[in-house]
Design an enzyme around this catalytic site. Structure first.
Site, PDB file in Angstrom:
ATOM      1  N   ASP A  17       0.814  -1.213   0.000  1.00  0.00           N
ATOM      2  CA  ASP A  17       0.000   0.000   0.000  1.00  0.00           C
ATOM      3  C   ASP A  17       0.848   1.263   0.000  1.00  0.00           C
ATOM      4  O   ASP A  17       0.607   2.186  -0.794  1.00  0.00           O
ATOM      5  CB  ASP A  17      -0.938   0.008   1.206  1.00  0.00           C
ATOM      6  CG  ASP A  17      -2.060  -1.013   1.072  1.00  0.00           C
ATOM      7  OD1 ASP A  17      -2.033  -1.793   0.113  1.00  0.00           O
ATOM      8  OD2 ASP A  17      -2.953  -1.030   1.935  1.00  0.00           O
ATOM      9  N   ARG A  97       0.701   6.287  17.124  1.00  0.00           N
ATOM     10  CA  ARG A  97       0.496   7.235  16.023  1.00  0.00           C
ATOM     11  C   ARG A  97       1.056   8.632  16.289  1.00  0.00           C
ATOM     12  O   ARG A  97       1.648   9.237  15.384  1.00  0.00           O
ATOM     13  CB  ARG A  97      -0.990   7.310  15.657  1.00  0.00           C
ATOM     14  CG  ARG A  97      -1.599   6.017  15.151  1.00  0.00           C
ATOM     15  CD  ARG A  97      -0.645   5.200  14.342  1.00  0.00           C
ATOM     16  NE  ARG A  97      -1.288   4.071  13.667  1.00  0.00           N
ATOM     17  CZ  ARG A  97      -0.656   2.968  13.323  1.00  0.00           C
ATOM     18  NH1 ARG A  97       0.625   2.815  13.638  1.00  0.00           N
ATOM     19  NH2 ARG A  97      -1.280   2.008  12.696  1.00  0.00           N
ATOM     20  N   ASP A 126      -6.863   6.087  12.514  1.00  0.00           N
ATOM     21  CA  ASP A 126      -5.473   6.516  12.374  1.00  0.00           C
ATOM     22  C   ASP A 126      -5.323   7.808  11.592  1.00  0.00           C
ATOM     23  O   ASP A 126      -4.442   8.619  11.879  1.00  0.00           O
ATOM     24  CB  ASP A 126      -4.632   5.411  11.733  1.00  0.00           C
ATOM     25  CG  ASP A 126      -4.296   4.297  12.712  1.00  0.00           C
ATOM     26  OD1 ASP A 126      -4.390   4.541  13.926  1.00  0.00           O
ATOM     27  OD2 ASP A 126      -3.933   3.201  12.262  1.00  0.00           O
ATOM     28  N   SER A 180      -5.912  -7.888   8.477  1.00  0.00           N
ATOM     29  CA  SER A 180      -4.800  -6.939   8.483  1.00  0.00           C
ATOM     30  C   SER A 180      -4.200  -6.872   9.878  1.00  0.00           C
ATOM     31  O   SER A 180      -4.881  -7.122  10.876  1.00  0.00           O
ATOM     32  CB  SER A 180      -5.272  -5.548   8.051  1.00  0.00           C
ATOM     33  OG  SER A 180      -6.161  -5.006   9.006  1.00  0.00           O
TER      34      SER A 180
END
Length: 407
Positions: A17, A97, A126, A180
């Protein structure tokens, strides 16, 4: 608009990605790209990310080991608060994050970039966490979120784009991934595909960091964790750095199947999602920290911490780590930790981490006060009568009023 962007700092994992995003940024914005890859203890070899970025023509490639910074400056302050979201989630993804975004902003300032970019989708939390952090640290920064701009909204389209642009597609990425994964030193998070139906148990193969509790050792293991001012500093008498300590706790907890969680949570963006979390070291750390606080915190301080904790945890979950209210709460929490020092003994067994003993040179626990035997006379049992009468005065008044009203 695109012509204004000359240089972008991209949060880059080296996966399919973000490799597609790298090519798309160059194609769409005609800009120079700097990649940043954070080593958060995700357990993957990061050199392939460097090689992939080089193959895609990137000259400025940043791969930074941030494990100590992550645990010292983000995980430990959060655990001083005993923070859990919705009662159970230890915020493993959420707390990573702001660290990644901080480095993106710092590098952007260093290299004179016009914008930063991330690979978070338009459905998740996110994107909010990355961007709120960026704006809090640099109010003039621009953020590019390709998933909100491009038309590559399916796995098929992503692979077609990759093949068209000579981006290698690993064999295991050609089909639909079963789920994922996001991983760092604090936890592993799995979601999507086979996990999307909360009415179905998660397959055994989803779990990566913890042993099935039923298959864990038949003998318990005792672990002694030392604390100084609210932070864990040692295991079984061995002083360790923050990242070393969490790594060791992960190993111990994972072996005994500690820290598994199957959760349907409320995302900040408004939907519910189901995730499988594995946080072995963090689970042990939470039990141990609450244990040492139980003998070193005054009742009022401990209860106040418990009152503000849900608000503090929600701020982290929603992306407000760099906010004035989180910093205000942190100051209060850190003040409470001045005497939170000592040792806690934990027993690990078949998926559980149970506190069995705790000691501190600053303990508020008094055997003389609580003993069933005759004490030193510090506590006079007769004093309780007046205390109860005064405490019950309002209840008696309330009950009398209700009786007069016929209730």
């Amino acid at each position: 608009m695109a012509k204004d962007i000359k240089k972008v700092v991209l949060s880059y994992s080296g996966g399919l990605d973000t490799s597609i995003i790298l090519k798309w940024l160059r194609e769409t914005y005609q800009c120079e790209i700097v990649t940043f890859t954070a080593d958060l203890g995700q357990g993957e070899e990061l050199e392939p990310a460097r090689q992939k970025a080089e193959m895609l023509g990137i000259k400025d490639i940043r791969i930074v080991d941030v494990r100590e910074e992550f645990v010292r400056d983000y995980v430990f302050p959060m655990f001083r608060a005993n923070a859990v979201y919705e009662g159970v989630y230890l915020l493993g993804t959420s707390i990573a994050r702001p660290l990644i975004a901080k480095h993106l902003v710092d590098i952007a300032e260093e290299v004179g970039a016009d914008a930063i970019a991330h690979g978070a989708t338009g459905k998740g939390n996110d994107q909010v966490r990355f961007e709120l952090t960026a704006y809090a640290l640099n109010p003039s920064i621009r953020v590019i979120a390709p998933w909100r701009e491009w038309d590559l909204q399916s796995r098929t389209k992503l692979i077609e784009y990759a093949e068209k642009n000579q981006i290698p597609v690993p064999r295991d990425k050609r089909g639909e991934a079963p789920f994922s994964v996001d991983a760092n030193l604090l936890h592993t998070s799995s979601e999507g595909k086979v996990l999307e139906d909360p009415g179905q148990p998660a397959p055994d193969y989803v779990y990566q960091r913890t042993t099935d509790p039923e298959q864990a050792p038949d003998q318990p293991e005792i672990v002694i964790i030392g604390f100084e001012k609210g932070d864990a500093v040692s295991i079984n008498g061995e002083t360790l750095s923050p990242a070393e300590l969490l790594t060791k706790l992960n190993e111990l907890g994972g072996r005994h199947g500690v820290g598994r969680l199957d959760l349907v949570e409320n995302r900040f963006v408004g939907m519910k999602s189901r995730g499988i979390y594995e946080t072995p070291g963090g689970t042990i750390l939470l039990v141990a920290h609450r244990g040492i606080e139980s003998i070193t915190l005054d009742r009022g301080a401990a209860h106040l911490k418990d009152e503000i904790m849900p608000r503090y945890a929600e701020l982290i979950y929603n992306g407000f780590w760099y906010s004035p209210e989180r910093e205000m709460l942190q100051a209060l929490i850190d003040k409470s930790q001045e005497f939170v020092s000592g040792e806690v003994t934990i027993k690990l067994y078949k998926g559980s981490a149970n506190l069995v003993a705790r000691t501190s040179p600053y303990s508020l626990y008094s055997e003389d006060l609580v003993t069933f035997e005759e004490g030193s006379g510090t506590y006079d049992h007769h004093d309780a009568e007046g205390f109860i009468k005064l405490s019950g005065l309002r209840l008696k008044t309330w009950a009398a009023r209700n009786k007069r009203a016929g209730r």
